[in-house]
Design a protein around this motif. Structure first.
Motif, PDB file in Angstrom:
ATOM      1  N   ASP A 125       0.751  -1.166   0.142  1.00 50.79           N
ATOM      2  CA  ASP A 125      -0.121   0.100  -0.053  1.00 50.79           C
ATOM      3  C   ASP A 125       0.788   1.294  -0.111  1.00 50.79           C
ATOM      4  O   ASP A 125       0.666   2.142  -0.858  1.00 50.79           O
ATOM      5  N   THR A 126       2.162   1.281   0.931  1.00 50.97           N
ATOM      6  CA  THR A 126       2.671   2.389   0.903  1.00 50.97           C
ATOM      7  C   THR A 126       3.221   2.848  -0.432  1.00 50.97           C
ATOM      8  O   THR A 126       3.639   3.550  -0.808  1.00 50.97           O
ATOM      9  N   ASP A 164       0.952   4.114  -2.846  1.00 49.61           N
ATOM     10  CA  ASP A 164       0.804   5.274  -2.554  1.00 49.61           C
ATOM     11  C   ASP A 164       1.981   6.410  -2.793  1.00 49.61           C
ATOM     12  O   ASP A 164       1.751   7.450  -3.486  1.00 49.61           O
ATOM     13  N   GLN A 173       2.661   6.692  -6.848  1.00 50.49           N
ATOM     14  CA  GLN A 173       1.692   7.656  -7.426  1.00 50.49           C
ATOM     15  C   GLN A 173       2.040   9.121  -7.163  1.00 50.49           C
ATOM     16  O   GLN A 173       2.054   9.943  -8.072  1.00 50.49           O
TER      17      GLN A 173
END
Length: 115
Positions: free
Chosen positions: A27-28, A31, A34
């Motif tokens: 997830d990190t 994120d 992006q």
């Protein structure tokens, strides 16, 4: 020579080491990546800033097995330090395109783990 977009052995090793924190790592990375893509787009004419972003993005991409993405970031980092800077925008576009290819692979990997 075949281009490697995602080294699954790296992800497997990370899963072994990170255990329950592995999904958070994915997830990190997604994120942060992006955000880095957006920063690269915005800095497209600023060689020094591009070099700094590329350096950081190269490290995280390499650590998470995004082999070609890390290679492209290395090329951008190197090119941004050249005295006669040319083609940086094209490298930003290549990085953007490569991330678009690997992002769904990471998202698919992330879906293997319940929230």
């Amino acid at each position: 020579m075949t281009e490697i977009h995602l080294d699954l052995d790296v992800l497997s090793g990370l899963q072994d080491v990170m255990e329950d924190e592995y999904p958070t790592l994915l997830d990190t990375f997604l994120d942060d990546s992006q955000g880095r893509i957006e920063a690269l787009r915005q800095a497209r004419d600023d060689a020094k800033t591009l070099g700094c972003i590329a350096h950081s993005f190269k490290g995280s991409s390499g650590n998470l097995g995004a082999v070609r993405l890390a290679q492209l970031c290395q090329r951008l980092e190197t090119a941004s330090a050249e005295p006669a800077v040319t083609g940086l925008g094209e490298l930003v576009d290549e990085i953007d395109h490569e991330f678009a290819l690997v992002k769904p692979l990471y998202e698919s990997e992330r879906q293997r783990f319940p929230i």
